[in-house]
Design a protein around this motif. Structure first.
Motif, PDB file in Angstrom:
ATOM      1  N   ALA A  14     -57.482   3.585 -12.665  1.00  0.00           N
ATOM      2  CA  ALA A  14     -57.788   2.442 -11.806  1.00  0.00           C
ATOM      3  C   ALA A  14     -56.618   2.200 -10.863  1.00  0.00           C
ATOM      4  CB  ALA A  14     -58.052   1.189 -12.640  1.00  0.00           C
ATOM      5  N   TRP A  15     -56.936   1.602  -9.719  1.00  0.00           N
ATOM      6  CA  TRP A  15     -55.905   1.151  -8.792  1.00  0.00           C
ATOM      7  C   TRP A  15     -55.625  -0.321  -9.071  1.00  0.00           C
ATOM      8  CZ3 TRP A  15     -54.526   5.447  -6.421  1.00  0.00           C
ATOM      9  CH2 TRP A  15     -55.473   6.414  -6.129  1.00  0.00           C
ATOM     10  N   GLY A  16     -54.392  -0.745  -8.883  1.00  0.00           N
ATOM     11  CA  GLY A  16     -54.039  -2.154  -9.051  1.00  0.00           C
ATOM     12  C   GLY A  16     -53.309  -2.672  -7.826  1.00  0.00           C
ATOM     13  N   ASP A  17     -53.622  -3.884  -7.433  1.00  0.00           N
ATOM     14  CA  ASP A  17     -52.978  -4.510  -6.275  1.00  0.00           C
ATOM     15  C   ASP A  17     -51.693  -5.191  -6.718  1.00  0.00           C
ATOM     16  OD1 ASP A  17     -52.305  -5.738  -3.937  1.00  0.00           O
ATOM     17  OD2 ASP A  17     -54.021  -7.109  -3.875  1.00  0.00           O
ATOM     18  N   MET A  18     -50.551  -4.680  -6.233  1.00  0.00           N
ATOM     19  CA  MET A  18     -49.249  -5.258  -6.562  1.00  0.00           C
ATOM     20  C   MET A  18     -48.624  -5.981  -5.375  1.00  0.00           C
ATOM     21  SD  MET A  18     -47.398  -2.443  -9.014  1.00  0.00           S
ATOM     22  CE  MET A  18     -47.968  -2.167 -10.697  1.00  0.00           C
ATOM     23  N   THR A  19     -49.429  -6.309  -4.398  1.00  0.00           N
ATOM     24  CA  THR A  19     -48.924  -6.989  -3.203  1.00  0.00           C
ATOM     25  C   THR A  19     -48.240  -8.302  -3.578  1.00  0.00           C
ATOM     26  OG1 THR A  19     -50.752  -6.057  -1.918  1.00  0.00           O
ATOM     27  CG2 THR A  19     -49.569  -7.920  -0.953  1.00  0.00           C
ATOM     28  N   GLY A  20     -47.033  -8.492  -3.067  1.00  0.00           N
ATOM     29  CA  GLY A  20     -46.311  -9.744  -3.269  1.00  0.00           C
ATOM     30  C   GLY A  20     -45.397  -9.768  -4.470  1.00  0.00           C
ATOM     31  N   PHE A  21     -45.441  -8.765  -5.332  1.00  0.00           N
ATOM     32  CA  PHE A  21     -44.557  -8.742  -6.505  1.00  0.00           C
ATOM     33  C   PHE A  21     -43.181  -8.223  -6.104  1.00  0.00           C
ATOM     34  CE2 PHE A  21     -48.695  -8.855  -8.509  1.00  0.00           C
ATOM     35  CZ  PHE A  21     -48.489  -9.692  -9.603  1.00  0.00           C
ATOM     36  N   ALA A  22     -42.135  -8.952  -6.508  1.00  0.00           N
ATOM     37  CA  ALA A  22     -40.772  -8.585  -6.125  1.00  0.00           C
ATOM     38  C   ALA A  22     -40.321  -7.287  -6.778  1.00  0.00           C
ATOM     39  CB  ALA A  22     -39.802  -9.720  -6.483  1.00  0.00           C
ATOM     40  N   ASP A  23     -40.757  -7.043  -7.994  1.00  0.00           N
ATOM     41  CA  ASP A  23     -40.344  -5.846  -8.732  1.00  0.00           C
ATOM     42  C   ASP A  23     -41.578  -5.138  -9.287  1.00  0.00           C
ATOM     43  OD1 ASP A  23     -39.165  -3.889 -10.239  1.00  0.00           O
ATOM     44  OD2 ASP A  23     -37.688  -5.210 -11.203  1.00  0.00           O
ATOM     45  N   PRO A  24     -42.256  -4.313  -8.479  1.00  0.00           N
ATOM     46  CA  PRO A  24     -43.470  -3.634  -8.948  1.00  0.00           C
ATOM     47  C   PRO A  24     -43.228  -2.743 -10.159  1.00  0.00           C
ATOM     48  CG  PRO A  24     -43.267  -3.484  -6.555  1.00  0.00           C
ATOM     49  CD  PRO A  24     -41.969  -4.021  -7.065  1.00  0.00           C
ATOM     50  N   ALA A  25     -42.053  -2.093 -10.216  1.00  0.00           N
ATOM     51  CA  ALA A  25     -41.773  -1.198 -11.341  1.00  0.00           C
ATOM     52  C   ALA A  25     -41.714  -1.973 -12.653  1.00  0.00           C
ATOM     53  CB  ALA A  25     -40.478  -0.443 -11.101  1.00  0.00           C
ATOM     54  N   GLU A  26     -41.116  -3.157 -12.626  1.00  0.00           N
ATOM     55  CA  GLU A  26     -41.046  -3.972 -13.832  1.00  0.00           C
ATOM     56  C   GLU A  26     -42.443  -4.424 -14.261  1.00  0.00           C
ATOM     57  OE1 GLU A  26     -39.854  -5.762 -17.152  1.00  0.00           O
ATOM     58  OE2 GLU A  26     -38.635  -4.468 -15.869  1.00  0.00           O
ATOM     59  N   LEU A  27     -43.291  -4.754 -13.272  1.00  0.00           N
ATOM     60  CA  LEU A  27     -44.669  -5.117 -13.590  1.00  0.00           C
ATOM     61  C   LEU A  27     -45.394  -3.914 -14.204  1.00  0.00           C
ATOM     62  CD1 LEU A  27     -47.103  -6.999 -13.508  1.00  0.00           C
ATOM     63  CD2 LEU A  27     -47.506  -6.267 -11.142  1.00  0.00           C
ATOM     64  N   GLY A  28     -45.148  -2.735 -13.647  1.00  0.00           N
ATOM     65  CA  GLY A  28     -45.757  -1.526 -14.195  1.00  0.00           C
ATOM     66  C   GLY A  28     -45.356  -1.295 -15.633  1.00  0.00           C
ATOM     67  N   ARG A  29     -44.080  -1.524 -15.941  1.00  0.00           N
ATOM     68  CA  ARG A  29     -43.609  -1.359 -17.323  1.00  0.00           C
ATOM     69  C   ARG A  29     -44.242  -2.398 -18.241  1.00  0.00           C
ATOM     70  NH1 ARG A  29     -38.876   0.377 -14.530  1.00  0.00           N
ATOM     71  NH2 ARG A  29     -38.163  -1.763 -14.216  1.00  0.00           N
ATOM     72  N   SER A  30     -44.432  -3.616 -17.736  1.00  0.00           N
ATOM     73  CA  SER A  30     -45.054  -4.672 -18.549  1.00  0.00           C
ATOM     74  C   SER A  30     -46.502  -4.311 -18.877  1.00  0.00           C
ATOM     75  CB  SER A  30     -45.007  -6.011 -17.799  1.00  0.00           C
ATOM     76  OG  SER A  30     -43.676  -6.424 -17.587  1.00  0.00           O
ATOM     77  N   ILE A  31     -47.225  -3.786 -17.871  1.00  0.00           N
ATOM     78  CA  ILE A  31     -48.613  -3.366 -18.094  1.00  0.00           C
ATOM     79  C   ILE A  31     -48.658  -2.243 -19.115  1.00  0.00           C
ATOM     80  CG2 ILE A  31     -50.615  -2.277 -17.016  1.00  0.00           C
ATOM     81  CD1 ILE A  31     -49.845  -3.742 -14.423  1.00  0.00           C
ATOM     82  N   ARG A  32     -47.778  -1.266 -18.929  1.00  0.00           N
ATOM     83  CA  ARG A  32     -47.753  -0.117 -19.829  1.00  0.00           C
ATOM     84  C   ARG A  32     -47.436  -0.544 -21.258  1.00  0.00           C
ATOM     85  NH1 ARG A  32     -44.466   4.203 -21.641  1.00  0.00           N
ATOM     86  NH2 ARG A  32     -45.538   6.217 -21.464  1.00  0.00           N
ATOM     87  N   ASN A  33     -46.466  -1.441 -21.426  1.00  0.00           N
ATOM     88  CA  ASN A  33     -46.080  -1.895 -22.760  1.00  0.00           C
ATOM     89  C   ASN A  33     -47.196  -2.695 -23.425  1.00  0.00           C
ATOM     90  OD1 ASN A  33     -43.582  -0.698 -22.470  1.00  0.00           O
ATOM     91  ND2 ASN A  33     -42.575  -2.560 -21.743  1.00  0.00           N
ATOM     92  N   ARG A  34     -47.878  -3.522 -22.646  1.00  0.00           N
ATOM     93  CA  ARG A  34     -48.947  -4.337 -23.224  1.00  0.00           C
ATOM     94  C   ARG A  34     -50.116  -3.459 -23.666  1.00  0.00           C
ATOM     95  NH1 ARG A  34     -52.260  -9.438 -20.463  1.00  0.00           N
ATOM     96  NH2 ARG A  34     -53.821  -9.575 -22.133  1.00  0.00           N
ATOM     97  N   LEU A  35     -50.453  -2.458 -22.853  1.00  0.00           N
ATOM     98  CA  LEU A  35     -51.542  -1.555 -23.223  1.00  0.00           C
ATOM     99  C   LEU A  35     -51.198  -0.769 -24.487  1.00  0.00           C
ATOM    100  CD1 LEU A  35     -52.602  -0.175 -19.723  1.00  0.00           C
ATOM    101  CD2 LEU A  35     -53.860  -1.783 -21.162  1.00  0.00           C
ATOM    102  N   ALA A  36     -49.952  -0.370 -24.609  1.00  0.00           N
ATOM    103  CA  ALA A  36     -49.528   0.360 -25.808  1.00  0.00           C
ATOM    104  C   ALA A  36     -49.553  -0.543 -27.031  1.00  0.00           C
ATOM    105  CB  ALA A  36     -48.131   0.926 -25.594  1.00  0.00           C
ATOM    106  N   HIS A  37     -49.140  -1.797 -26.869  1.00  0.00           N
ATOM    107  CA  HIS A  37     -49.052  -2.721 -27.998  1.00  0.00           C
ATOM    108  C   HIS A  37     -50.423  -3.220 -28.439  1.00  0.00           C
ATOM    109  CE1 HIS A  37     -47.496  -5.849 -30.624  1.00  0.00           C
ATOM    110  NE2 HIS A  37     -48.241  -6.736 -29.974  1.00  0.00           N
ATOM    111  N   GLU A  38     -51.276  -3.614 -27.494  1.00  0.00           N
ATOM    112  CA  GLU A  38     -52.542  -4.242 -27.839  1.00  0.00           C
ATOM    113  C   GLU A  38     -53.672  -3.248 -28.083  1.00  0.00           C
ATOM    114  OE1 GLU A  38     -53.653  -7.252 -25.050  1.00  0.00           O
ATOM    115  OE2 GLU A  38     -51.733  -8.313 -25.183  1.00  0.00           O
ATOM    116  N   ILE A  39     -53.631  -2.097 -27.393  1.00  0.00           N
ATOM    117  CA  ILE A  39     -54.739  -1.152 -27.477  1.00  0.00           C
ATOM    118  C   ILE A  39     -54.306   0.179 -28.073  1.00  0.00           C
ATOM    119  CG2 ILE A  39     -56.574  -0.013 -26.127  1.00  0.00           C
ATOM    120  CD1 ILE A  39     -56.309  -2.214 -24.080  1.00  0.00           C
ATOM    121  N   GLY A  40     -52.998   0.451 -28.031  1.00  0.00           N
ATOM    122  CA  GLY A  40     -52.504   1.727 -28.533  1.00  0.00           C
ATOM    123  C   GLY A  40     -52.769   2.868 -27.585  1.00  0.00           C
ATOM    124  N   MET A  41     -52.904   2.549 -26.289  1.00  0.00           N
ATOM    125  CA  MET A  41     -53.238   3.559 -25.300  1.00  0.00           C
ATOM    126  C   MET A  41     -52.043   3.818 -24.382  1.00  0.00           C
ATOM    127  SD  MET A  41     -55.243   5.737 -24.024  1.00  0.00           S
ATOM    128  CE  MET A  41     -56.553   5.384 -25.186  1.00  0.00           C
TER     129      MET A  41
END
Length: 393
Positions: free
Chosen positions: A78-105
C-alpha cells in the motif's frame, strides 16, 4: 525452517529467500522438487488465501490509523500519505514496529517524492539489513546513489521483457533509465516507460489514489483438485468462479456486457482423452449482478459440456466492460432486479469483513469435491475458532 508455498499442491508459487538460495525454481512442479525439499529441510505449505486476506486487512487498518490517507495497491502493499510529517523515517519505523508487535508481520518501508522512487526505496529497505527495514529516499544525493546501484529490472513497471529491450539500449541500472532520452523511451516503449523515467528523476507523474486503470477483462479460473466427469460439480465450480469475477467487477465499479465460458481436460496429458471448448455469450444488458451473469454462464456451460471426459478446469471471462454510468441504458433491455445493487454491496461487505465465501451462491457447497488440493494447509488461526493457536501453561 524454510517455507515454499504451492498452488493446488501442484507447483511452487512463492519461496522464502532461503528456498531461492537452494535453487528451488518459481513454478517448479512439486513432484520434481519434493525429494530435494525433504533433504534440505524445506517445509512446503498449501496456499492459504483466507489467512493472507485477513492479515492483509489487519495491516491496512493499522496503516489507515497512523496515516492521513492510504492507497491499497495489492494484498501485501500500500501507499501511505506522509505529507506534513517532520520526520517521515521515524513515522515509518513506528508503523513497522507496530505491525510487528500487534500483527507479527515484518514489512519494509520505502519513502520518497514519487511512487516509483518509493517502490525502489522499499526494495532497498528489504535488501539491505543496515536500513532497519526503513529507507527515506527524499534526499537527491541518496536517490542518485541508490539509482546507480539498483538494477533496472527492480524498477516498478519494468518487467523481464522490458528489461531485455532496455539492455539492448545499454540501460542496465535505474540511473541509466532516469538519464535516458525521454523522446526515445516514449517512441520505443510508450508513455508508461516515459513516465517511469520521469518519476525516477523526481517528477511525480502518478498521483496519490491514482491506481491502475480498470481492467478491460476479468477472468476467474482454477484447476480442479480432482478431475470431474459429471456436470453438477462443474456447475458448482463455475458458480464459485462467477461470484469471484463479479466481485472483482464491482470493485472497479464496472459493468459486464459479454461473457466467455471455457471448459477443458488436462491438455498436457497425452495418454488421456483431450477436449477444450469455449462459448461467448452476450448478457441481456450490462450488469454486475452475480445472479444475472451466472444464469447466462450456466446456460453456456451446458452447451459446451461433453459427458464422460475427465475435465480439469473451467473458466469465466467477463468482457466488454464499461464503467457504471458511461453507457446510455437500452430502453428495451430488461430492468435490473429491484435492490440488486444494494444486495451485491452488502454481500461484498460481509465477505470482506468475515472472509471470502461467508456469503456464497446456494449452489456452491461448503466442502466441494472440485476444490483445489490443500493437503498441507497451515492453520487459519485468525479467522477460525477451531484452528486458533493454543498455548499450554
Amino acid at each position: 525452517m524454510l517455507e515454499s508455498f504451492r498452488y493446488n499442491d501442484g507447483c511452487v508459487i512463492a519461496r522464502s529467500a532461503e528456498a531461492k538460495g537452494l535453487g528451488i525454481g518459481m513454478g517448479a512442479p512439486y513432484y520434481q522438487v519434493r525429494e530435494q525439499m525433504r533433504r534440505q529441510g524445506v517445509v512446503a505449505r498449501s496456499s492459504n488465501y483466507t489467512l493472507y486476506a485477513d492479515i492483509s486487512n489487519r495491516v491496512m487498518r493499522v496503516m489507515a490509523e497512523m496515516l492521513p490517507g492510504i492507497e491499497v495497491y495489492s494484498i501485501d502493499e500500500a501507499w501511505g500519505d506522509m505529507t506534513g510529517f517532520a520526520d517521515p523515517a521515524e513515522l515509518g519505523r513506528s508503523i513497522r514496529n507496530r505491525l510487528a508487535h500487534e500483527i507479527g508481520m515484518p514489512v519494509g518501508v520505502g519513502i520518497s517524492t514519487t511512487k516509483t522512487l518509493a517502490k525502489l526505496a522499499n526494495w532497498a529497505a528489504k535488501k539491505w539489513k543496515a536500513t532497519g527495514g526503513v529507507l527515506d529516499l527524499t534526499d537527491p544525493i541518496r536517490q542518485e546513489k541508490l539509482l546507480r546501484l539498483a538494477p533496472v529490472s527492480e524498477v516498478w513497471g519494468v518487467g523481464h521483457r522490458s528489461a531485455a529491450k532496455l539492455a539492448a539500449l545499454k540501460i542496465s541500472t535505474a540511473w541509466e533509465l532516469a538519464q535516458f532520452d525521454i523522446g526515445t523511451l516514449r517512441k520505443t516503449f510508450g508513455v508508461t516507460m516515459e513516465r517511469t523515467s520521469r518519476e525516477l528523476r523526481g517528477v511525480s507523474c502518478i498521483g496519490f489514489n491514482e491506481g491502475p486503470p480498470p481492467k478491460e477483462a476479468i477472468c476467474s479460473s482454477k484447476m480442479f483438485g480432482a478431475r470431474q466427469t459429471e456436470l453438477q460439480p462443474i456447475r458448482e465450480a463455475l458458480a464459485a468462479y462467477v461470484a469471484r469475477a463479479a466481485e472483482k467487477l464491482r470493485a472497479q465499479n464496472s459493468l459486464c456486457s459479454t461473457i466467455q465460458v471455457g471448459l477443458q481436460t488436462q491438455l498436457a496429458d497425452r495418454n488421456g482423452p483431450r477436449f477444450a471448448d469455449a462459448i461467448t455469450l452476450a448478457l441481456p444488458s450490462p450488469t454486475d449482478d452475480t445472479r444475472e451473469i451466472l444464469a447466462v454462464a450456466q446456460r453456456g456451460l451446458g452447451q459446451i459440456y461433453r459427458p464422460g471426459y475427465p475435465f480439469s478446469k473451467c473458466s469465466i471471462l467477463l468482457m466488454n466492460l464499461s464503467q457504471r454510468g458511461e453507457l446510455t441504458p437500452d430502453l428495451f433491455a430488461p430492468k435490473p432486479r429491484h435492490g440488486a445493487a444494494r444486495l451485491m454491496a452488502v454481500i461484498d461487505q460481509i465477505n470482506r469483513r468475515e472472509g471470502r465465501g461467508t456469503v456464497r451462491i446456494g449452489r456452491v457447497p461448503a466442502t466441494p469435491v472440485w476444490a483445489m488440493r490443500r493437503e498441507m494447509l497451515s492453520q487459519r488461526y485468525t479467522t477460525r475458532w477451531d484452528e486458533i493457536i493454543g498455548v499450554r501453561g
